[in-house]
Scaffold this motif. Structure first.
Motif, PDB file in Angstrom:
ATOM      1  N   GLN A  90     -30.161  -2.642  -2.749  1.00  0.00           N
ATOM      2  CA  GLN A  90     -29.755  -1.764  -1.654  1.00  0.00           C
ATOM      3  C   GLN A  90     -28.397  -2.175  -1.104  1.00  0.00           C
ATOM      4  N   ALA A  91     -28.169  -3.514  -0.971  1.00  0.00           N
ATOM      5  CA  ALA A  91     -26.866  -3.988  -0.485  1.00  0.00           C
ATOM      6  C   ALA A  91     -25.757  -3.651  -1.473  1.00  0.00           C
ATOM      7  N   SER A  92     -26.066  -3.760  -2.792  1.00  0.00           N
ATOM      8  CA  SER A  92     -25.053  -3.428  -3.804  1.00  0.00           C
ATOM      9  C   SER A  92     -24.698  -1.954  -3.748  1.00  0.00           C
ATOM     10  N   ALA A 100     -24.937  -0.040  -1.147  1.00  0.00           N
ATOM     11  CA  ALA A 100     -24.170   0.201   0.077  1.00  0.00           C
ATOM     12  C   ALA A 100     -22.734  -0.248  -0.088  1.00  0.00           C
ATOM     13  N   ALA A 101     -22.526  -1.383  -0.811  1.00  0.00           N
ATOM     14  CA  ALA A 101     -21.155  -1.865  -1.023  1.00  0.00           C
ATOM     15  C   ALA A 101     -20.374  -0.952  -1.943  1.00  0.00           C
ATOM     16  N   LEU A 102     -21.028  -0.250  -2.829  1.00  0.00           N
ATOM     17  CA  LEU A 102     -20.332   0.640  -3.753  1.00  0.00           C
ATOM     18  C   LEU A 102     -19.961   1.977  -3.118  1.00  0.00           C
ATOM     19  N   ALA A 125     -17.985   2.676  -0.474  1.00  0.00           N
ATOM     20  CA  ALA A 125     -16.546   2.782  -0.193  1.00  0.00           C
ATOM     21  C   ALA A 125     -15.721   2.889  -1.476  1.00  0.00           C
TER      22      ALA A 125
END
Length: 387
Positions: free
Chosen positions: A268-270, A272-274, A276
Motif C-alpha cells: 500500500q505504501a509503494s 501511494a509513493a507511485l 506522484a
C-alpha cells in the motif's frame, strides 16, 4: 213520341255499356302498370336448390330494398328450382353479371321475395335478357326448424329429459339468491377480464412462436442433455480427483491471503509513493513520441561525432563563445514548476533558433552596464545579438 222514347232508352244502355268498358280498360291498364307490362323488362333466370314456400309468380325482386322486377314463373327442372324473373331495363345497367341471389321471407310465415346482392368486385358486364344466375340460396324456413326438432325428439328419450329437468328443478329450488349472486360475481369477473383478452391473445401467439422455436431446438436440447449426462457420470467417477483439485485451490487461496496480509502495508505504501511519479509521467505522456524521436536523431549525430565517420578518432567541431552577463542575486533567481502544458520541439533538416526558457536566469539579455561588457560585446560583434 214512341220512337223518341225507344231511342233514349237505347242511348242509356249504350252509355252504361261504354262506362263498364272504360272502367275495365282503366283497371287493366292499372294492373299492367303495376306488373310492368308497359315497361321494358329483361328476362333473367335464377337456379337454386329449392325455392322454399310462398315464392310465387309476381313476387318482388329487390336490390338493396328497391323493387327492380318481379318473378314471372317458378318450376322444377332436373331437381333444381328454376325461377324466371322480369327485371326492369331501367335497373339492369346497374346490376353486374356476377350478382348473387338469395330467397328471403318477408316474415316467418310471409310471402318470399328474391334479393340480389351486389358483389365486392362487380364485373364490367351487366345482366341482360337471357342472363343466368347460378347457385341461388334459400333462407331457413319453419319446416326446416320443425324437421330438426323432430329429429332431436326422436333421438332424445322424453322420460329421461323429464327426469333430468326434475332433478335440475329440485337442485335449484331455494337457491335462487345464491345463483343470482354467482351470476353477478361472474359478470364482474368477466368485465374485469375482458379488457385483457387482447393481451392474452397476443401472449398466446407469442407462446406459440416460442413453442415452435423450442420444437425446432428440441433435438439439440436432447443432445445437450445426453452429453450432460455423460459429463455427470464422468464427474461422479472422478469425484476424488475433483475434490483434491478444489482443495488445492483452497490451499492456494490461503497462501495468497497470507502473502497479501504480510505484504499489505508495504504494498500500500509503494502504491501511494507511485502516485506522484505516475502523475508526472501521465502529464508528460503527450510528448513521449517527440522526445524519443529527438533522442534517436541525437544518438545518430553522436555516433558520427565519436567515431561513426570514415575518419578515426574523436571528431569534434567546437566554437568558443564569450561569457554571458554575470549572475544577479535579485534578478536571476531560478524558477521551479511549469505554468504551461508539456511541449516538445521536433528537430528537422533546418536548425531551429534558440528557444528561451523562463527559468529565471535571463542569460541572453542585452548588455546594459559595465558588468555586462566582460564577455557579451565580442559575441555580439561576431555572431550578432540574440534574445
Amino acid at each position: 213520341m214512341g220512337h223518341l222514347r225507344e231511342f233514349g232508352r237505347n242511348a242509356y244502355i249504350l252509355m252504361g255499356v261504354g262506362l263498364i268498358v272504360i272502367m275495365m280498360a282503366v283497371t287493366a291498364v292499372s294492373i299492367g302498370f303495376y306488373r310492368g307490362s308497359f315497361l321494358g323488362v329483361a328476362g333473367v333466370t335464377l337456379y337454386a336448390d329449392r325455392s322454399g314456400l310462398m315464392l310465387e309468380k309476381g313476387s318482388d325482386v329487390k336490390v338493396r330494398g328497391v323493387v327492380v322486377g318481379h318473378v314471372s314463373g317458378v318450376e322444377l327442372v332436373d331437381g333444381k328450382a328454376r325461377i324466371a324473373m322480369n327485371i326492369s331495363t331501367d335497373y339492369t345497367r346497374a346490376i353486374p353479371a356476377n350478382v348473387r341471389a338469395t330467397i328471403d321471407p318477408t316474415t316467418l310465415f310471409g310471402r318470399k321475395f328474391v334479393t340480389l346482392s351486389l358483389p365486392e368486385r362487380p364485373s364490367a358486364t351487366t345482366i341482360t335478357t337471357g342472363s343466368v344466375i347460378e347457385n341461388g340460396a334459400a333462407a331457413t324456413e319453419v319446416n326446416d326448424l320443425l324437421e330438426s326438432l323432430v329429429t332431436v325428439l326422436r333421438t332424445v328419450e322424453p322420460q329421461r329429459v323429464s327426469a333430468t329437468l326434475t332433478a335440475l328443478s329440485v337442485a335449484l329450488h331455494g337457491r335462487g339468491p345464491a345463483i343470482g349472486q354467482l351470476v353477478s360475481d361472474l359478470d364482474s369477473y368477466l368485465t374485469a377480464f375482458n379488457p385483457q383478452l387482447d393481451t392474452l391473445r397476443r401472449d398466446m401467439h407469442g407462446t406459440a412462436d416460442t413453442a415452435d422455436v423450442l420444437a425446432a431446438a428440441a433435438p439439440d436440447l436432447l443432445t445437450t442433455v445426453d452429453r450432460l449426462s455423460t459429463t455427470g457420470d464422468t464427474i461422479t467417477a472422478q469425484q476424488k480427483q475433483l475434490s483434491a483439485f478444489l482443495l488445492s485451490f483452497t490451499s492456494f487461496g490461503n497462501r495468497g491471503g497470507d502473502l497479501f496480509q504480510a505484504a499489505g502495508a508495504p504494498l500500500q505504501a509503494s502504491m501511494a509513493a507511485l502516485v506522484a511519479p505516475t502523475g508526472v509521467l501521465a502529464e508528460f505522456a503527450p510528448i513521449y513520441p517527440c522526445f524519443l524521436s529527438n533522442l534517436h536523431k541525437t544518438n545518430t549525430l553522436l555516433e558520427n561525432t565519436v567515431g561513426g565517420s570514415d575518419r578515426p578518432g574523436l571528431n569534434i567541431l567546437g566554437t568558443l563563445l564569450m561569457g554571458d552577463p554575470p549572475y544577479r542575486v535579485s534578478q536571476d533567481l531560478p524558477k521551479t514548476g511549469l505554468d504551461n502544458a508539456p511541449s516538445c520541439y521536433a528537430t528537422g533538416d533546418q536548425k531551429p533558433g534558440h528557444v528561451p526558457f523562463d527559468d529565471g536566469s535571463h542569460a541572453y539579455r542585452t548588455a546594459q552596464g559595465p558588468e555586462d561588457l566582460i564577455g557579451n560585446p565580442l559575441a555580439e560583434l561576431l555572431f550578432g545579438g540574440w534574445r
